[in-house]
Scaffold this motif. Structure first.
Motif, PDB file in Angstrom:
ATOM      1  N   ALA A 292       6.661  -3.274   4.184  1.00  0.00           N
ATOM      2  CA  ALA A 292       7.642  -2.314   4.627  1.00  0.00           C
ATOM      3  C   ALA A 292       8.216  -3.232   6.346  1.00  0.00           C
ATOM      4  N   PRO A 293       9.305  -2.834   6.647  1.00  0.00           N
ATOM      5  CA  PRO A 293       9.826  -3.783   7.066  1.00  0.00           C
ATOM      6  C   PRO A 293       9.249  -3.380   8.700  1.00  0.00           C
ATOM      7  N   ALA A 294       9.044  -4.500  10.123  1.00  0.00           N
ATOM      8  CA  ALA A 294       8.337  -4.562  10.402  1.00  0.00           C
ATOM      9  C   ALA A 294       9.157  -3.684  11.451  1.00  0.00           C
ATOM     10  N   ALA A 295       8.785  -2.737  12.810  1.00  0.00           N
ATOM     11  CA  ALA A 295       9.561  -1.982  13.484  1.00  0.00           C
ATOM     12  C   ALA A 295      10.264  -3.252  14.613  1.00  0.00           C
TER      13      ALA A 295
ATOM     14  N   VAL B  46       8.466  -0.708   0.699  1.00  0.00           N
ATOM     15  CA  VAL B  46       8.561   0.786   1.400  1.00  0.00           C
ATOM     16  C   VAL B  46       9.628   0.421   2.583  1.00  0.00           C
ATOM     17  N   ARG B  47      10.826   0.779   2.581  1.00  0.00           N
ATOM     18  CA  ARG B  47      11.702   1.204   3.298  1.00  0.00           C
ATOM     19  C   ARG B  47      12.407   0.991   4.958  1.00  0.00           C
TER      20      ARG B  47
ATOM     21  N   ASN C 264       3.604   0.852  11.803  1.00  0.00           N
ATOM     22  CA  ASN C 264       2.934  -0.139  10.670  1.00  0.00           C
ATOM     23  C   ASN C 264       1.842  -0.017   9.719  1.00  0.00           C
ATOM     24  N   ARG C 265       1.634   0.795   9.360  1.00  0.00           N
ATOM     25  CA  ARG C 265       0.643   0.998   7.761  1.00  0.00           C
ATOM     26  C   ARG C 265       1.249   1.498   6.865  1.00  0.00           C
ATOM     27  N   PRO C 266       1.913   1.288   5.772  1.00  0.00           N
ATOM     28  CA  PRO C 266       2.422   2.379   5.291  1.00  0.00           C
ATOM     29  C   PRO C 266       2.118   2.946   4.292  1.00  0.00           C
ATOM     30  N   LEU C 267       2.076   4.789   4.170  1.00  0.00           N
ATOM     31  CA  LEU C 267       1.190   4.866   2.991  1.00  0.00           C
ATOM     32  C   LEU C 267       1.657   5.482   1.283  1.00  0.00           C
ATOM     33  N   PRO C 268       0.812   5.254   0.777  1.00  0.00           N
ATOM     34  CA  PRO C 268       1.697   5.643  -0.811  1.00  0.00           C
ATOM     35  C   PRO C 268       1.996   6.644  -1.157  1.00  0.00           C
ATOM     36  N   ALA C 269       1.744   7.835   0.109  1.00  0.00           N
ATOM     37  CA  ALA C 269       3.275   8.806  -0.585  1.00  0.00           C
ATOM     38  C   ALA C 269       4.585   8.134   0.439  1.00  0.00           C
ATOM     39  N   GLU C 270       4.814   7.282   0.902  1.00  0.00           N
ATOM     40  CA  GLU C 270       6.096   6.670   1.411  1.00  0.00           C
ATOM     41  C   GLU C 270       6.306   5.541  -0.006  1.00  0.00           C
ATOM     42  N   ARG C 271       5.545   4.728  -0.052  1.00  0.00           N
ATOM     43  CA  ARG C 271       5.845   3.655  -1.200  1.00  0.00           C
ATOM     44  C   ARG C 271       5.851   4.779  -2.128  1.00  0.00           C
TER      45      ARG C 271
ATOM     46  N   ASN D 160       7.619   7.277  -2.181  1.00  0.00           N
ATOM     47  CA  ASN D 160       9.363   8.332  -1.724  1.00  0.00           C
ATOM     48  C   ASN D 160      10.025   7.109  -2.206  1.00  0.00           C
ATOM     49  N   CYS D 161      10.062   5.422  -1.851  1.00  0.00           N
ATOM     50  CA  CYS D 161      10.679   4.684  -1.739  1.00  0.00           C
ATOM     51  C   CYS D 161      10.668   4.204  -3.289  1.00  0.00           C
ATOM     52  N   LEU D 162       9.969   3.761  -4.459  1.00  0.00           N
ATOM     53  CA  LEU D 162       9.882   2.903  -5.775  1.00  0.00           C
ATOM     54  C   LEU D 162      11.213   3.263  -6.274  1.00  0.00           C
TER      55      LEU D 162
END
Length: 169
Positions: free
Chosen positions: A1-4, A56-57, A63-70, A72-74
């Motif tokens: 995931a991109p860092a903020a 993750v996009r 700064n901790r992506p969740l499986p649901a975010e992964r 969703n972006c897959l």
């Protein structure tokens, strides 16, 4: 995931933060990048034989992506991979990226070995047309503590170069 405060701010993954200094420095030493730093989209950095993307996009909370975010972006990753017909090696930075890459490769119709290949630094698995190669993430948590060293990262890129079958330059 991109860092903020890095990729999300600058518009290029691993750009404008210390993780990017590690990643693009190693890519430069391996012959994949024209320069060892990445400060912004207009900084003249060019990649040769490499493409950087994310599982993750968007910058996740804390700064901790969740499986649901992964998950969703897959579809974005699944759409990208066929657009890279010369891609042979997928380098996953961290266990989360490893898991996402496995899901994307499966979604493209390639059967992964069972049991699921486990992530480890320097782990390798062949799936369909790809070799998935694992590396500890270039996060400050890993680089400041010595879990990931420059020598370890350089060795991973040397292995990627070897697997990909092309010489630098």
């Amino acid at each position: 995931a991109p860092a903020a405060h890095g990729g999300n701010r600058t518009g290029r993954a691993f750009t404008g933060d210390r993780s990017g200094e590690w990643l693009y420095g190693a890519m430069h030493r391996a012959g994949y990048a024209t320069q060892p730093i990445s400060i912004g989209r207009g900084d003249a950095l060019r990649l040769d034989g490499a493409y950087v993307t994310a599982v993750v996009r968007c910058a996740p909370p804390g700064n901790r992506p969740l499986p649901a975010e992964r998950d969703n972006c897959l579809p974005y990753l699944v759409e990208e991979l066929p657009l890279l017909p010369r891609a042979r090696v997928l380098l996953a930075l961290g266990a989360f990226a490893w898991s996402g890459a496995l899901l994307a490769i499966r979604a493209l119709g390639h059967e992964a070995p069972r049991p699921k290949p486990r992530f480890a630094h320097a782990a390798e698995v062949e799936i369909g047309p790809y070799t998935l190669l694992g590396s500890y993430h270039v996060s400050q948590q890993n680089t400041f503590t010595g879990k990931l060293t420059r020598e370890m990262l350089d060795a991973i890129f040397a292995r990627a170069r070897e697997l990909g079958g092309s010489d630098p330059g």
